[in-house]
Design a protein around this motif. Structure first.
Motif, PDB file in Angstrom:
ATOM      1  N   VAL A  39       0.675  -1.616  -0.077  1.00 12.53           N
ATOM      2  CA  VAL A  39       0.140   0.166   0.285  1.00 12.53           C
ATOM      3  C   VAL A  39       1.057   1.265  -0.187  1.00 12.53           C
ATOM      4  O   VAL A  39       0.604   2.244  -0.781  1.00 12.53           O
ATOM      5  CB  VAL A  39      -1.121  -0.101   1.254  1.00 12.53           C
ATOM      6  N   TYR A 104      -6.944   8.211  -2.404  1.00 10.23           N
ATOM      7  CA  TYR A 104      -7.586   6.455  -2.295  1.00 10.23           C
ATOM      8  C   TYR A 104      -6.910   5.526  -1.524  1.00 10.23           C
ATOM      9  O   TYR A 104      -5.528   5.747  -2.247  1.00 10.23           O
ATOM     10  CB  TYR A 104      -8.790   6.233  -3.485  1.00 10.23           C
ATOM     11  N   LEU A 106      -6.287   1.255  -0.624  1.00 10.93           N
ATOM     12  CA  LEU A 106      -6.924  -0.199  -0.082  1.00 10.93           C
ATOM     13  C   LEU A 106      -6.211  -0.778   0.377  1.00 10.93           C
ATOM     14  O   LEU A 106      -5.188  -1.490   0.132  1.00 10.93           O
ATOM     15  CB  LEU A 106      -8.053  -0.598  -1.750  1.00 10.93           C
ATOM     16  N   TRP A 111      -7.262  -6.045  -3.246  1.00 11.06           N
ATOM     17  CA  TRP A 111      -7.559  -5.150  -4.257  1.00 11.06           C
ATOM     18  C   TRP A 111      -8.113  -5.945  -5.351  1.00 11.06           C
ATOM     19  O   TRP A 111      -8.099  -7.015  -5.195  1.00 11.06           O
ATOM     20  CB  TRP A 111      -5.596  -5.465  -4.478  1.00 11.06           C
ATOM     21  N   ARG A 112      -8.125  -5.617  -6.813  1.00 13.13           N
ATOM     22  CA  ARG A 112      -8.419  -6.447  -7.562  1.00 13.13           C
ATOM     23  C   ARG A 112      -9.558  -6.958  -7.549  1.00 13.13           C
ATOM     24  O   ARG A 112     -10.417  -8.338  -8.669  1.00 13.13           O
ATOM     25  CB  ARG A 112      -7.441  -6.984  -8.124  1.00 13.13           C
ATOM     26  N   GLN A 113     -10.768  -6.066  -7.002  1.00 15.07           N
ATOM     27  CA  GLN A 113     -12.008  -6.698  -6.898  1.00 15.07           C
ATOM     28  C   GLN A 113     -13.170  -5.650  -7.634  1.00 15.07           C
ATOM     29  O   GLN A 113     -14.317  -5.897  -7.051  1.00 15.07           O
ATOM     30  CB  GLN A 113     -12.742  -7.386  -5.773  1.00 15.07           C
ATOM     31  N   GLY A 114     -12.900  -4.897  -7.450  1.00 13.19           N
ATOM     32  CA  GLY A 114     -13.439  -3.502  -8.515  1.00 13.19           C
ATOM     33  C   GLY A 114     -14.057  -2.676  -6.839  1.00 13.19           C
ATOM     34  O   GLY A 114     -14.673  -2.073  -7.287  1.00 13.19           O
ATOM     35  N   MET A 116     -12.321  -0.313  -5.691  1.00 17.08           N
ATOM     36  CA  MET A 116     -11.836   1.465  -5.850  1.00 17.08           C
ATOM     37  C   MET A 116     -12.282   1.894  -6.912  1.00 17.08           C
ATOM     38  O   MET A 116     -12.717   2.651  -6.809  1.00 17.08           O
ATOM     39  CB  MET A 116     -10.159   0.919  -5.656  1.00 17.08           C
ATOM     40  N   THR A 117     -12.659   1.188  -7.367  1.00 17.24           N
ATOM     41  CA  THR A 117     -14.114   2.075  -9.182  1.00 17.24           C
ATOM     42  C   THR A 117     -14.714   2.127  -8.135  1.00 17.24           C
ATOM     43  O   THR A 117     -15.505   3.098  -9.305  1.00 17.24           O
ATOM     44  CB  THR A 117     -13.910   0.640  -9.781  1.00 17.24           C
ATOM     45  N   ASN A 144       2.934   3.897 -10.684  1.00 20.96           N
ATOM     46  CA  ASN A 144       1.558   3.008 -10.170  1.00 20.96           C
ATOM     47  C   ASN A 144       0.860   2.880 -10.752  1.00 20.96           C
ATOM     48  O   ASN A 144      -0.341   3.438 -11.464  1.00 20.96           O
ATOM     49  CB  ASN A 144       1.147   4.684  -9.294  1.00 20.96           C
ATOM     50  N   ALA A 146      -1.649   0.159 -10.935  1.00 22.33           N
ATOM     51  CA  ALA A 146      -2.352   0.002 -10.561  1.00 22.33           C
ATOM     52  C   ALA A 146      -3.582   1.773 -10.339  1.00 22.33           C
ATOM     53  O   ALA A 146      -4.800   1.189 -10.961  1.00 22.33           O
ATOM     54  CB  ALA A 146      -2.698  -0.519  -8.800  1.00 22.33           C
ATOM     55  N   SER A 147      -3.391   2.808  -9.654  1.00 26.64           N
ATOM     56  CA  SER A 147      -3.570   3.778  -9.791  1.00 26.64           C
ATOM     57  C   SER A 147      -3.979   4.400 -11.387  1.00 26.64           C
ATOM     58  O   SER A 147      -5.150   4.845 -11.266  1.00 26.64           O
ATOM     59  CB  SER A 147      -3.084   4.694  -9.082  1.00 26.64           C
ATOM     60  N   ALA A 149      -4.495   2.896 -13.470  1.00 32.75           N
ATOM     61  CA  ALA A 149      -5.381   2.144 -14.148  1.00 32.75           C
ATOM     62  C   ALA A 149      -6.625   2.258 -14.011  1.00 32.75           C
ATOM     63  O   ALA A 149      -7.960   2.024 -15.132  1.00 32.75           O
ATOM     64  CB  ALA A 149      -5.590   0.760 -14.127  1.00 32.75           C
ATOM     65  N   LYS A 153      -9.894   3.745 -16.473  1.00 34.45           N
ATOM     66  CA  LYS A 153     -10.955   2.934 -16.721  1.00 34.45           C
ATOM     67  C   LYS A 153     -12.136   4.240 -15.656  1.00 34.45           C
ATOM     68  O   LYS A 153     -13.529   4.114 -16.498  1.00 34.45           O
ATOM     69  CB  LYS A 153     -10.973   1.934 -14.987  1.00 34.45           C
TER      70      LYS A 153
END
Ligand SMILES: CC(C)(COP(=O)(O)OP(=O)(O)OC[C@H]1O[C@@H](n2cnc3c(N)ncnc32)[C@H](O)[C@@H]1OP(=O)(O)O)[C@@H](O)C(=O)NCCC(=O)NCCS
Length: 195
Positions: A39, A104, A106, A111-114, A116-117, A144, A146-147, A149, A153
């Motif tokens: 994180v 943000y 998490l 992670w990667r479960q949608g 933060m989307t 970064n 992940a951020s 992406a 999105k």
């Protein structure tokens, strides 16, 4: 322009999540988020693993920005549980320019479960619909993925790279600047509705 009443700082609901105000009772859970693997890799404002003093200072900051009417940081909870698994919000609300910055993080177990989307979508929607801002922006430390992406999105545009803009943890870091403008957001919402 809407003059939002920050005293009400409402909870936000999504399908799976409830975003609520952060309180002192979240102290341990927020520390657990920061201490979860990966994180802090790109959260370069932290010099190292934060301890109790840092957690208290950040909880105070979350409280202060609401009082100063410059931001709201919500605790992300997974319904029906009320435990904090991350946070998301806006700050640096520039009224004249109708601009905010979002941030943000998490717990890595989620992670990667949608998640933060879902959370960031709710925050961005709040900023455009309740605050009537014209621009939402985010600075991301170069690399970064992940951020980047997540923001892509959500419809943000990568606008540039501030080369070696900040000196933290003994080194210069470049920042990717992302932005989303109200007309682009509205067009995206319209396209989603298919109207
Ligand atoms: C950035 C962060 C919040 C993303 O949260 P998340 O809930 O895992 O993100 P989501 O599951 O909603 O994924 C959003 C998109 O990013 C992509 N993504 C997530 N992690 C990724 C990674 N490590 N590399 C590349 N893409 C990634 C997902 O695949 C998804 O895109 P898709 O639906 O097109 O496949 C999380 O990684 C985190 O807390 N990082 C540490 C803190 C941080 O860096 N905060 C941001 C500071 S600017």
């Amino acid at each position: 322009m809407t003059d939002f009443d920050f005293a009400t700082a409402p909870a936000l609901e999504t399908d799976r999540l409830r975003l609520r105000r952060i309180t002192v009772d979240d102290y341990e859970d927020w520390l657990a988020v920061w201490h979860s693997p990966g994180v802090l890799d790109y959260l370069i404002d932290f010099d190292g693993l934060p301890g109790g003093e840092v957690a208290s200072a950040i909880i105070n900051w979350a409280d202060r920005i609401v009082r100063e009417r410059s931001g709201i940081r919500w605790a992300i909870t997974l319904k029906p549980n009320d435990r904090m698994i991350g946070s998301c919000g806006f700050h640096l609300y520039a009224r004249r320019d109708r601009r905010v910055e979002i941030g943000y993080e998490l717990h890595s177990d989620y992670w990667r479960q949608g998640i933060m989307t879902e959370a960031a979508q709710a925050v961005v929607q709040f900023c455009f619909n309740q605050l009537d801002v014209h621009r939402v922006e985010a600075d991301v430390v170069e690399g970064n993925a992940a951020s980047a992406a997540l923001l892509t999105k959500l419809g943000f545009t990568l606008e540039g790279n501030w080369r070696e803009r900040v000196f933290k943890r003994g080194a210069f870091h470049s920042l990717w600047q992302f932005g989303l403008l109200a007309p682009d957001y509205q067009a995206l919402q319209k396209a989603k509705r298919g109207t």
